[in-house]
Structures are given as C-alpha cells and as structure tokens.
Write an enzyme that holds these catalytic residues in place. Sequence first.
Site, PDB file in Angstrom:
ATOM      1  N   ILE A   1       0.840  -1.196   0.000  1.00 63.81           N
ATOM      2  CA  ILE A   1       0.000   0.000   0.000  1.00 63.81           C
ATOM      3  C   ILE A   1       0.876   1.247   0.000  1.00 63.81           C
ATOM      4  O   ILE A   1       0.559   2.250  -0.626  1.00 63.81           O
ATOM      5  CB  ILE A   1      -0.926  -0.008   1.235  1.00 63.81           C
ATOM      6  CG1 ILE A   1      -1.890  -1.194   1.134  1.00 63.81           C
ATOM      7  CG2 ILE A   1      -1.685   1.305   1.369  1.00 63.81           C
ATOM      8  CD1 ILE A   1      -2.629  -1.487   2.412  1.00 63.81           C
TER       9      ILE A   1
ATOM     10  N   ARG B   1       9.326  12.674  20.690  1.00 61.91           N
ATOM     11  CA  ARG B   1       8.815  11.659  19.774  1.00 61.91           C
ATOM     12  C   ARG B   1       7.467  12.129  19.249  1.00 61.91           C
ATOM     13  O   ARG B   1       6.480  12.193  19.988  1.00 61.91           O
ATOM     14  CB  ARG B   1       8.712  10.297  20.455  1.00 61.91           C
ATOM     15  CG  ARG B   1      10.060   9.691  20.801  1.00 61.91           C
ATOM     16  CD  ARG B   1      10.907   9.486  19.575  1.00 61.91           C
ATOM     17  NE  ARG B   1      12.073   8.654  19.841  1.00 61.91           N
ATOM     18  CZ  ARG B   1      12.877   8.233  18.900  1.00 61.91           C
ATOM     19  NH1 ARG B   1      12.682   8.559  17.636  1.00 61.91           N
ATOM     20  NH2 ARG B   1      13.924   7.486  19.215  1.00 61.91           N
TER      21      ARG B   1
ATOM     22  N   ALA C   1      19.528   4.549  20.606  1.00 64.29           N
ATOM     23  CA  ALA C   1      19.084   3.529  19.659  1.00 64.29           C
ATOM     24  C   ALA C   1      18.850   4.160  18.297  1.00 64.29           C
ATOM     25  O   ALA C   1      18.706   5.378  18.176  1.00 64.29           O
ATOM     26  CB  ALA C   1      17.791   2.880  20.162  1.00 64.29           C
TER      27      ALA C   1
ATOM     28  N   GLU D   1      25.100   4.554  17.143  1.00 65.19           N
ATOM     29  CA  GLU D   1      24.076   5.390  17.777  1.00 65.19           C
ATOM     30  C   GLU D   1      24.542   5.927  19.124  1.00 65.19           C
ATOM     31  O   GLU D   1      24.259   7.071  19.463  1.00 65.19           O
ATOM     32  CB  GLU D   1      22.760   4.621  17.923  1.00 65.19           C
ATOM     33  CG  GLU D   1      22.067   4.353  16.605  1.00 65.19           C
ATOM     34  CD  GLU D   1      21.595   5.607  15.890  1.00 65.19           C
ATOM     35  OE1 GLU D   1      21.228   6.599  16.561  1.00 65.19           O
ATOM     36  OE2 GLU D   1      21.579   5.607  14.646  1.00 65.19           O
TER      37      GLU D   1
ATOM     38  N   GLU E   1      24.707  10.005  19.439  1.00 67.97           N
ATOM     39  CA  GLU E   1      23.774  10.665  20.350  1.00 67.97           C
ATOM     40  C   GLU E   1      24.406  11.137  21.650  1.00 67.97           C
ATOM     41  O   GLU E   1      23.872  12.032  22.300  1.00 67.97           O
ATOM     42  CB  GLU E   1      22.591   9.739  20.648  1.00 67.97           C
ATOM     43  CG  GLU E   1      21.763   9.432  19.421  1.00 67.97           C
ATOM     44  CD  GLU E   1      20.589   8.499  19.692  1.00 67.97           C
ATOM     45  OE1 GLU E   1      20.423   8.039  20.848  1.00 67.97           O
ATOM     46  OE2 GLU E   1      19.838   8.235  18.738  1.00 67.97           O
TER      47      GLU E   1
ATOM     48  N   PRO F   1       4.539  -7.912  17.660  1.00 67.88           N
ATOM     49  CA  PRO F   1       4.464  -9.006  16.695  1.00 67.88           C
ATOM     50  C   PRO F   1       3.117  -9.165  15.992  1.00 67.88           C
ATOM     51  O   PRO F   1       3.031  -9.905  15.018  1.00 67.88           O
ATOM     52  CB  PRO F   1       4.802 -10.245  17.519  1.00 67.88           C
ATOM     53  CG  PRO F   1       4.572  -9.867  18.930  1.00 67.88           C
ATOM     54  CD  PRO F   1       4.772  -8.387  19.020  1.00 67.88           C
ATOM     55  N   GLY F   2       2.106  -8.466  16.428  1.00 65.28           N
ATOM     56  CA  GLY F   2       0.800  -8.570  15.783  1.00 65.28           C
ATOM     57  C   GLY F   2       0.720  -7.871  14.444  1.00 65.28           C
ATOM     58  O   GLY F   2      -0.140  -8.196  13.621  1.00 65.28           O
TER      59      GLY F   2
ATOM     60  N   GLU G   1      20.887  15.110  10.882  1.00 70.31           N
ATOM     61  CA  GLU G   1      20.192  16.361  10.594  1.00 70.31           C
ATOM     62  C   GLU G   1      18.740  16.248  11.060  1.00 70.31           C
ATOM     63  O   GLU G   1      18.077  15.239  10.828  1.00 70.31           O
ATOM     64  CB  GLU G   1      20.223  16.662   9.094  1.00 70.31           C
ATOM     65  CG  GLU G   1      19.640  18.017   8.765  1.00 70.31           C
ATOM     66  CD  GLU G   1      19.787  18.378   7.302  1.00 70.31           C
ATOM     67  OE1 GLU G   1      18.950  19.161   6.826  1.00 70.31           O
ATOM     68  OE2 GLU G   1      20.721  17.883   6.646  1.00 70.31           O
TER      69      GLU G   1
END
Length: 180
Positions: free
Chosen positions: A13, A62, A74, A90, A94, A112-113, A136
């Site tokens: 999709i 986030r 991470a 990382e 960071e 996992p679903g 960046e």
Amino acid sequence: MKFFEKTVAKNYIYRGKILNLRRDDAELPDGKPCVREIVEHSGGAGILYVKDEKVLLVKQFRYAYGEEILEIPAGKLNKGEDPSLTAARELEEETGFYPEKTKHLFTIYPSPGYTDEKIYIYLAENVRQGKIHLDEGEFVSAEFYPLNEAEQMINDGRIKDAKTIIALQRYLLTERQQKA
C-alpha cells in the site's frame, strides 16, 4: 495442527524511507482465507551504557506520542548493517561515547501482531570518549541517571519506552542476582 499462516499475496500500500505497509492475503492453518496488515521495518538496535552505577539515557521528542521520551540510545538499522555496529554508532552519535566492545543481551519483537521489526539490545563495554554527531533534524540530550532513580522512573511512569524498560530491568535483575 501446525500454527502456520501461508502468504498468498503481498500487496504493498505504501513504501517509505522508514517503513512499508502491506495488506496481505493469507491462509490460516485451517485453510480459511484471511487478511494481514503488516508494517515492514528494517529493525533497530539499542545500547545500554552503565558507568559507576549510573545509566546513560537520551531525551528526545517523539512526534507520534507528542512528548519527550527517555530512552537508551538507539537507531534504525541500515540495509545489511550488523546490529552491533548500529548500536555502537548510535551511542556515539547521540552521546559522544564509543564502545570498543558490545555484548548482545537479547532481541525483542516490539509488536508481533502487525510488524516484522526486531530490536537488538546491546551492553556497551570498554567505552571511550568519542564525538557527538547527531543526524540532521535530530535533537537529543544525554544524561546519566543513578540506577535506583532509573528504576523508580520506570515504576512511576517517567520511563515509558519498551526497549529501555526491558534493557534496564534485565540489567538490574542480572546485577542483583550476581550480588546475591
């Protein structure tokens, strides 16, 4: 009966920079047709760095949650990249710390679903000072937290990130067992 679902057709999709979205036609173990929605993701690696009974965490906004989140350093795996190299990269990008060695602790399947994402978790060892070089558009701050405070922050909900909670709990459990 084997619990296996056969893919009949993969129907993309959306194909993006970070993820792809599919709506697959599949077949259940009993032969009945079904539809599975899958988010393809290249995976990621996180790294736990503990020094002098303190853990290094990064704070980052986030967008999906609309808030700042405390996490272990991470990032996303590059195509064909060894997860241990991702984790080391990382940590340096960071925080400015670089591990000469990493120890694989475990691999998690975060959801996992609906996604094939795997996150590889490492422990940083033989760490030296490196140089921070954020991507960046990446805005991150790093800070050491006493382990007992980090544990309290999990318990009172200030640390919400699953990979961070699992990494810290595993580390704390292992350390307590070694001291007992």
